[in-house]
Every structure is written in structure tokens, then in C-alpha cells.
Scaffold this motif. Structure first.
Motif, PDB file in Angstrom:
ATOM      1  N   PRO A 167       0.737  -1.287  -0.140  1.00  0.00           N
ATOM      2  CA  PRO A 167       0.123   0.090   0.244  1.00  0.00           C
ATOM      3  C   PRO A 167       0.861   1.170   0.136  1.00  0.00           C
ATOM      4  O   PRO A 167       0.808   1.956   0.923  1.00  0.00           O
ATOM      5  CB  PRO A 167      -0.761  -0.166   1.174  1.00  0.00           C
ATOM      6  N   ALA A 168       1.565   1.553  -1.219  1.00  0.00           N
ATOM      7  CA  ALA A 168       2.469   2.668  -1.252  1.00  0.00           C
ATOM      8  C   ALA A 168       2.576   2.890  -2.578  1.00  0.00           C
ATOM      9  O   ALA A 168       2.422   2.331  -3.666  1.00  0.00           O
ATOM     10  CB  ALA A 168       3.651   2.389  -0.652  1.00  0.00           C
ATOM     11  N   LYS A 169       2.850   4.419  -2.871  1.00  0.00           N
ATOM     12  CA  LYS A 169       3.003   4.747  -4.271  1.00  0.00           C
ATOM     13  C   LYS A 169       4.490   4.674  -4.921  1.00  0.00           C
ATOM     14  O   LYS A 169       4.655   4.896  -5.897  1.00  0.00           O
ATOM     15  CB  LYS A 169       2.513   5.909  -4.563  1.00  0.00           C
ATOM     16  N   ARG A 170       5.215   4.532  -3.703  1.00  0.00           N
ATOM     17  CA  ARG A 170       6.896   4.544  -4.186  1.00  0.00           C
ATOM     18  C   ARG A 170       7.420   3.389  -3.234  1.00  0.00           C
ATOM     19  O   ARG A 170       7.095   3.318  -2.290  1.00  0.00           O
ATOM     20  CB  ARG A 170       7.241   6.025  -3.896  1.00  0.00           C
ATOM     21  N   ALA A 171       8.199   2.564  -3.982  1.00  0.00           N
ATOM     22  CA  ALA A 171       9.092   1.531  -3.520  1.00  0.00           C
ATOM     23  C   ALA A 171      10.378   1.442  -4.103  1.00  0.00           C
ATOM     24  O   ALA A 171      10.598   1.835  -5.388  1.00  0.00           O
ATOM     25  CB  ALA A 171       8.236   0.129  -3.175  1.00  0.00           C
ATOM     26  N   THR A 172      11.413   0.879  -3.667  1.00  0.00           N
ATOM     27  CA  THR A 172      12.771   0.793  -4.225  1.00  0.00           C
ATOM     28  C   THR A 172      13.110  -0.726  -4.366  1.00  0.00           C
ATOM     29  O   THR A 172      12.808  -1.536  -3.323  1.00  0.00           O
ATOM     30  CB  THR A 172      13.931   1.758  -3.386  1.00  0.00           C
ATOM     31  N   ALA A 173      13.680  -1.207  -5.442  1.00  0.00           N
ATOM     32  CA  ALA A 173      14.065  -2.566  -5.566  1.00  0.00           C
ATOM     33  C   ALA A 173      15.701  -2.271  -5.977  1.00  0.00           C
ATOM     34  O   ALA A 173      15.992  -1.419  -7.014  1.00  0.00           O
ATOM     35  CB  ALA A 173      13.630  -3.169  -6.608  1.00  0.00           C
ATOM     36  N   VAL A 174      16.618  -3.019  -5.537  1.00  0.00           N
ATOM     37  CA  VAL A 174      17.783  -3.461  -6.194  1.00  0.00           C
ATOM     38  C   VAL A 174      18.057  -4.662  -6.735  1.00  0.00           C
ATOM     39  O   VAL A 174      17.908  -5.743  -5.907  1.00  0.00           O
ATOM     40  CB  VAL A 174      19.043  -3.070  -5.099  1.00  0.00           C
ATOM     41  N   LEU A 175      18.375  -4.661  -8.091  1.00  0.00           N
ATOM     42  CA  LEU A 175      18.516  -5.885  -8.667  1.00  0.00           C
ATOM     43  C   LEU A 175      19.741  -6.091  -9.553  1.00  0.00           C
ATOM     44  O   LEU A 175      20.378  -4.908  -9.840  1.00  0.00           O
ATOM     45  CB  LEU A 175      17.231  -6.075  -9.548  1.00  0.00           C
ATOM     46  N   ALA A 176      20.703  -7.233  -9.404  1.00  0.00           N
ATOM     47  CA  ALA A 176      21.716  -7.446 -10.543  1.00  0.00           C
ATOM     48  C   ALA A 176      21.301  -8.515 -11.574  1.00  0.00           C
ATOM     49  O   ALA A 176      20.828  -9.267 -11.391  1.00  0.00           O
ATOM     50  CB  ALA A 176      22.989  -7.486  -9.564  1.00  0.00           C
ATOM     51  N   GLY A 177      21.803  -8.202 -12.860  1.00  0.00           N
ATOM     52  CA  GLY A 177      21.582  -8.875 -13.983  1.00  0.00           C
ATOM     53  C   GLY A 177      22.517  -8.954 -14.941  1.00  0.00           C
ATOM     54  O   GLY A 177      22.137  -9.158 -16.160  1.00  0.00           O
ATOM     55  N   GLY A 178      23.830  -8.705 -14.692  1.00  0.00           N
ATOM     56  CA  GLY A 178      24.855  -8.695 -15.613  1.00  0.00           C
ATOM     57  C   GLY A 178      25.219  -7.320 -16.025  1.00  0.00           C
ATOM     58  O   GLY A 178      24.989  -6.506 -15.132  1.00  0.00           O
TER      59      GLY A 178
END
Length: 229
Positions: free
Chosen positions: A46-57
Motif C-alpha cells: 500500500p504505497a505509491k513508491r518503493a525501491t528495488a535493487v537487482l543485478a543481472g549482468g
């Protein structure tokens, strides 16, 4: 062959006429593209902003693909896993810094869920069966990795890896680590938005443009009208 790194291979390619260069680096089908299922465990946030950290090469292509995903607000290339002292491009080449080339994604969870981001990552961006490499790039700095920022993201990541591992979508076992978040260090300005600014770069043409094409083909309902910054 690490043709994007500015070594002898890239200098030799640069000496070719542009038409020949582009012909040799013509777009191909993205490696190991598979339309994975939606995450079964993917609770609403229930939020309008979130953050993700991902690595894929290589972060050029990871950033380039996710900037085209509906619900993504911004994408930033950078480094995760090592220290501030080694969070520089020229210090990541030997794979001893601890850093992975990664991206920080700010997104609207009401438009795109964390599980959907993982689905796109492993459908068209990164092969989750490759350890410490993606495409032509070899070394721990090119590992695919999930870096949850809270307990919910960790729950989704753990469940999704188990789900697609059981599903038989890949010929080899999954080797993607779920890493503890340390600190994300933004990459140098020249690496930000690299794919959009350099569409004719040989590495982009050969390795990253096919990933974006696969996103458009497999997930047309997930496309933004214009790329996120």
C-alpha cells in the motif's frame, strides 16, 4: 570476449567500417528468453513508491529494459556488494571488489509489483542458471542477484525462486543468490541511461537490444509509453 571493456577486441572492432561493424554485431534473439509465470507470492504493497535493487549482468541492459516497464519511475545504474573505496567502474573488472553491477529501481507498487519485476528480470534480462556471468561478461561483478530491501521483498524473492525452480523452465539449476543489502553506489554519469544514449554501440546492438525486443514481445501490456529517466 568482453568487447565493451575497451580492450584490444573493441579497438579492433572500432577500426572496421561502421556498416561492417554493425553487421557483425547484428541483433540476435536474447539468450534463454522464456516467459515465466507470475509470482504466486506477491502481496500488495500500500504505497505509491518503493525501491528495488537487482543485478543481472551488465547494468547497461538491465537499466535499459526496466526503464521501459510501466510503473517504473526511475532506474539508476550502480554497484552493490562491496565498499565505497571500490565502487568505481575501473575497479570492478577483476571481480575482487565484491560489487555486482546493479540497478536501483524506484517504482509504483500499485502499477507494477516486486514479483513482476523479478518475473521480467529472469524472463528477458538475466539467465538465473549462470553463476558469475551473463552473456559475454564473466566474473562475479556480472552475477545475477536479488537484493531485498525489506522482509516482504525477501519473502517474494525466496518464493519466486522456488516457484520457477520447481517449474522446469530451465535446463540447469538456479544459482541466483539473495543478498543482504549493504549500500548502493550510483555509477559514473557516462553509464547512466547508456542504452538509450548509445543505441548503435556494438555491445548494445548485440547483447541488450534483443532483451528490450523480448520485453516488448512477451510483455506488451507492461510497456511504458516513454522510457523512465
Amino acid at each position: 570476449m568482453m568487447a565493451r571493456r575497451g580492450g584490444p577486441a573493441l579497438r579492433a572492432l572500432a577500426a572496421l567500417a561502421p556498416a561492417v561493424l554493425l553487421a557483425q554485431c547484428a541483433p540476435a534473439q536474447a539468450e534463454n528468453v522464456v516467459k515465466l509465470p507470475a509470482a504466486l507470492t506477491d502481496p500488495a504493497v500500500p504505497a505509491k513508491r518503493a525501491t528495488a535493487v537487482l543485478a543481472g549482468g551488465c547494468f547497461w541492459g538491465v537499466e535499459g529494459v526496466f526503464s521501459h516497464v510501466k510503473g517504473v519511475i526511475s532506474v539508476e545504474s550502480g554497484y552493490h556488494g562491496g565498499s565505497a573505496a571500490t565502487a568505481r567502474y575501473e575497479l570492478t573488472h577483476d571481480g575482487t571488489s565484491g560489487h555486482a553491477e546493479a540497478v536501483r529501481i524506484v517504482y509504483d507498487p500499485t502499477q507494477v509489483s516486486y514479483g513482476t519485476l523479478l518475473r521480467i528480470l529472469f524472463s528477458v534480462v538475466a539467465d538465473p542458471t549462470l553463476k558469475d556471468r551473463q552473456g559475454p561478461d564473466v566474473g562475479s561483478q556480472y552475477r545475477a542477484a536479488i537484493v531485498p530491501l525489506d522482509a516482504t521483498q525477501r519473502q517474494v524473492a525466496t518464493a519466486y525462486l522456488a516457484q520457477i525452480g520447481r517449474g522446469g523452465y530451465f535446463a540447469r539449476p538456479l544459482v541466483v543468490p539473495i543478498e543482504r543489502y549493504k549500500r548502493f553506489y550510483p555509477a559514473e554519469p557516462t553509464h547512466q541511461d547508456f542504452m538509450r544514449r548509445n543505441p548503435r554501440n556494438p555491445y548494445i546492438v548485440r547483447w541488450d537490444a534483443p532483451k528490450l525486443a523480448a520485453l516488448k514481445r512477451l510483455f506488451p501490456d507492461r510497456l511504458r509509453a516513454t522510457p523512465a529517466p
